[in-house]
Design an enzyme around this catalytic site. Sequence first.
Site, PDB file in Angstrom:
ATOM      1  N   ARG A 140      -2.977  41.016 -14.630  1.00  0.00           N
ATOM      2  CA  ARG A 140      -3.768  42.147 -14.483  1.00  0.00           C
ATOM      3  C   ARG A 140      -4.988  41.763 -14.345  1.00  0.00           C
ATOM      4  NH1 ARG A 140      -3.420  47.681 -18.114  1.00  0.00           N
ATOM      5  NH2 ARG A 140      -1.586  48.143 -16.574  1.00  0.00           N
ATOM      6  N   HIS A 178      -0.649  49.129  -8.169  1.00  0.00           N
ATOM      7  CA  HIS A 178      -0.352  49.095  -9.550  1.00  0.00           C
ATOM      8  C   HIS A 178       1.490  49.108  -9.136  1.00  0.00           C
ATOM      9  CE1 HIS A 178       0.665  48.925 -13.739  1.00  0.00           C
ATOM     10  NE2 HIS A 178       0.132  50.152 -14.007  1.00  0.00           N
ATOM     11  N   GLN A 226       4.357  50.189 -11.816  1.00  0.00           N
ATOM     12  CA  GLN A 226       4.111  51.561 -12.329  1.00  0.00           C
ATOM     13  C   GLN A 226       4.964  52.307 -11.197  1.00  0.00           C
ATOM     14  OE1 GLN A 226       2.433  53.100 -14.847  1.00  0.00           O
ATOM     15  NE2 GLN A 226       3.754  54.638 -14.455  1.00  0.00           N
ATOM     16  N   ASP A 268      -3.504  60.704 -12.431  1.00  0.00           N
ATOM     17  CA  ASP A 268      -4.013  59.404 -13.026  1.00  0.00           C
ATOM     18  C   ASP A 268      -5.105  59.902 -13.597  1.00  0.00           C
ATOM     19  OD1 ASP A 268      -4.253  56.933 -14.117  1.00  0.00           O
ATOM     20  OD2 ASP A 268      -4.492  56.101 -12.067  1.00  0.00           O
ATOM     21  N   CYS A 281       0.810  58.134 -15.328  1.00  0.00           N
ATOM     22  CA  CYS A 281       1.181  56.978 -15.771  1.00  0.00           C
ATOM     23  C   CYS A 281       0.573  56.615 -17.092  1.00  0.00           C
ATOM     24  CB  CYS A 281       0.578  55.938 -14.583  1.00  0.00           C
ATOM     25  SG  CYS A 281      -1.353  56.203 -14.410  1.00  0.00           S
ATOM     26  N   ARG A 333       9.155  52.167 -17.811  1.00  0.00           N
ATOM     27  CA  ARG A 333       8.545  50.799 -17.575  1.00  0.00           C
ATOM     28  C   ARG A 333       9.170  49.635 -18.110  1.00  0.00           C
ATOM     29  NH1 ARG A 333       2.991  50.649 -16.834  1.00  0.00           N
ATOM     30  NH2 ARG A 333       3.508  48.535 -16.150  1.00  0.00           N
TER      31      ARG A 333
END
Length: 286
Positions: free
Chosen positions: A84, A111, A114, A205, A245, A273
């Site tokens: 990340r 991402h 996700q 988001d 998310c 996830r």
Amino acid sequence: IISLLDLAAKIKKKEIFFDYPEKALGLIFDKSSTRTRVSFQVAMNNLKGSTIDINPDKTQIGRGEPIKDTARVLSVYCDLIAIRTFNHTDLEEYAKWSTKPVINALTDLEHPCQALADFLTIKEEFNDFKNVVLAFIGDGNNVANSLLLCGALLGVEVRIACPKGYEPDKLLLKKARSICTNENLLKITNDPSEAASGSNVLYTDVWSSMGEENKKEEKDKAFKGFTIDRNLVSQANDDAIILHCLPAYRDKEITDEMIQSKKSRIFQQAENRLHSQQALLSCLLS
Ligand code: CP
Ligand code: NVA
């Protein structure tokens, strides 16, 4: 992606088990994380493997050791690396030098892990993607970009509604359109109502992502009218579900009422996830 989602569904129902003892997943996280970090750790634990925190502040990464050296060394110790970070090009540099698979655990551009969980959640709701219209209301950021790419691969109609100047990355949109069999399925608008009307997935988001803390004030102003609230949800189809998310800023991009509402699948999405990443790890280790 379909195979991964099918595998994730089987893992979730405990119909299939994999063991990868002695396999190690290295975690390099330059930004904070709750869901991604913990779900990767638990997924690897479920596979009887292990994870190693390679925190930049405790390793030579923080001192600026070149990525090409770090990547080659970690490839010897670890079987997989999840990263990340900020610049997508840094992730690509890792992937270039690593001899083991490198997983994008979020960059400023994308991402993808996700998106896997998001489409698993959508599939659980609607069984397939045939009549799915996904409306993303908010910033044309990493999450929106991955929804466009993944939606394009799956042939899902994806509408992104964002204020002027906050549209998704142009090159990424071009790539998504080139993947899609029907490029009209990917739509960008500056009108949240236009995106929401006739949709059956409403997604949002945060307006200011990690690394944009200094833009909060400016973005809060620009995104006025882009909140997923009772009024916007009423413009979507009756069967519409709500996704986020997480983490969320209540009463900015979404109201608390909509997070808690019967239409919300936000916590199922967070659970997914774990299952989708366990499927991903299983595939990469097999
Ligand atoms: N959605 C998501 O990636 O959450 P974290 O930042 O907590 O990992
Ligand atoms: N767009 C957000 C996603 C967090 C999971 C960020 O990059 O901070």
